[in-house]
Design a protein around this motif. Sequence first.
Motif, short mmCIF file in Angstrom:
data_model
loop_
_atom_site.label_atom_id
_atom_site.label_comp_id
_atom_site.label_asym_id
_atom_site.label_seq_id
_atom_site.Cartn_x
_atom_site.Cartn_y
_atom_site.Cartn_z
N GLU A 86 -14.82 2.29 -6.01
CA GLU A 86 -16.24 1.96 -6.05
C GLU A 86 -17.01 3.07 -6.77
OE1 GLU A 86 -19.85 1.22 -2.91
OE2 GLU A 86 -17.83 0.61 -2.33
N GLY A 87 -17.82 2.67 -7.75
CA GLY A 87 -18.61 3.64 -8.49
C GLY A 87 -17.89 4.26 -9.67
N SER A 88 -16.65 3.85 -9.90
CA SER A 88 -15.88 4.40 -11.03
C SER A 88 -15.25 3.26 -11.81
CB SER A 88 -14.78 5.33 -10.52
OG SER A 88 -13.96 5.75 -11.59
N MET A 89 -15.17 3.44 -13.11
CA MET A 89 -14.52 2.44 -13.95
C MET A 89 -13.02 2.69 -14.05
SD MET A 89 -17.39 2.09 -16.96
CE MET A 89 -16.38 0.92 -17.86
N ILE A 90 -12.55 3.80 -13.46
CA ILE A 90 -11.14 4.17 -13.58
C ILE A 90 -10.41 3.86 -12.27
CG2 ILE A 90 -9.52 6.04 -14.06
CD1 ILE A 90 -11.87 7.45 -15.52
N PRO A 91 -9.52 2.87 -12.28
CA PRO A 91 -8.73 2.56 -11.08
C PRO A 91 -7.73 3.69 -10.77
CG PRO A 91 -8.65 0.77 -12.67
CD PRO A 91 -9.27 1.94 -13.36
N LYS A 92 -7.19 3.65 -9.56
CA LYS A 92 -6.20 4.63 -9.11
C LYS A 92 -4.83 3.98 -8.96
CE LYS A 92 -8.80 8.30 -7.90
NZ LYS A 92 -8.58 9.65 -8.35
N LEU A 93 -3.81 4.70 -9.37
CA LEU A 93 -2.43 4.32 -9.11
C LEU A 93 -2.03 4.94 -7.78
CD1 LEU A 93 -0.90 5.16 -12.61
CD2 LEU A 93 -1.57 2.91 -11.77
N ARG A 94 -1.30 4.19 -6.94
CA ARG A 94 -0.86 4.69 -5.64
C ARG A 94 0.67 4.70 -5.61
NH1 ARG A 94 -1.85 1.71 -1.37
NH2 ARG A 94 -2.35 3.37 0.07
N TYR A 95 1.21 5.84 -5.20
CA TYR A 95 2.66 6.06 -5.12
C TYR A 95 3.03 6.60 -3.74
CZ TYR A 95 2.88 5.94 -10.25
OH TYR A 95 2.80 5.57 -11.57
N TRP A 96 4.21 6.21 -3.28
CA TRP A 96 4.78 6.77 -2.05
C TRP A 96 6.04 7.55 -2.40
CZ3 TRP A 96 2.45 6.80 2.59
CH2 TRP A 96 1.38 5.92 2.78
N ILE A 97 6.24 8.66 -1.70
CA ILE A 97 7.46 9.46 -1.85
C ILE A 97 8.04 9.68 -0.45
CG2 ILE A 97 8.49 11.65 -2.57
CD1 ILE A 97 6.29 11.87 -4.68
N ASP A 98 9.30 9.25 -0.26
CA ASP A 98 10.00 9.50 1.00
C ASP A 98 10.57 10.90 0.96
OD1 ASP A 98 9.60 6.98 2.24
OD2 ASP A 98 11.15 6.11 0.95
N LEU A 99 10.35 11.66 2.03
CA LEU A 99 10.81 13.05 2.07
C LEU A 99 12.17 13.19 2.76
CD1 LEU A 99 7.43 14.84 2.84
CD2 LEU A 99 8.50 14.36 0.63
N GLY A 100 12.64 12.10 3.35
CA GLY A 100 13.97 12.03 3.94
C GLY A 100 14.38 13.24 4.64
#
Length: 171
Positions: A157-171
């Motif tokens: 909201e308020g930005s024209m730039i979307p965000k990429l979301r990543y998950w990292i398993d630390l095992g």
Amino acid sequence: MLFLTEPSMQYKDQYIAAIREFQKEGRHLYNSIQTLNNNFAGFLQKLEAQRNIRPYPPDQVPSTDLWLIDDNEFIGRLSIRPVLNDFYLKLGGHIGYEIRPSKRCQGYGKEILRLGLQEAKKLGLARVLITCDVNNIGSKKVIEANGGQFENIVSVEGSMIPKLRYWIDLG
């Protein structure tokens, strides 16, 4: 020698030089160079207080800041948030990092995240969320090189730039 360390007076001049670099590209404008010069100890106390806020307000989460140092030079900053609120679950994630402009594209991004993941595991995290702007190709590559598994793209909201979301398993 490359390592993460807690913020300290030892790196005051290097940190301030990095803030000047960030400000030249329009970032960190909220940091007053004069205030940092005059009260760096107070700045360090604020960083320590962020780590230990209890109870924390709904719009904040505890955060541990660590600095990447190479050959006694401040290279970048990493923040680890062991708990997430709605904002950080959507946009910020558990880990945020930045490399000073003069040190980018030299492999430091990959290393700061690699070391940060080790620290997150020490804090008891088994899985971390990391986000970046969709147009930040360097950060995207850093996250993927460290095992990031793409989940989705979210609008900000308020930005024209979307965000990429990543998950990292630390095992």
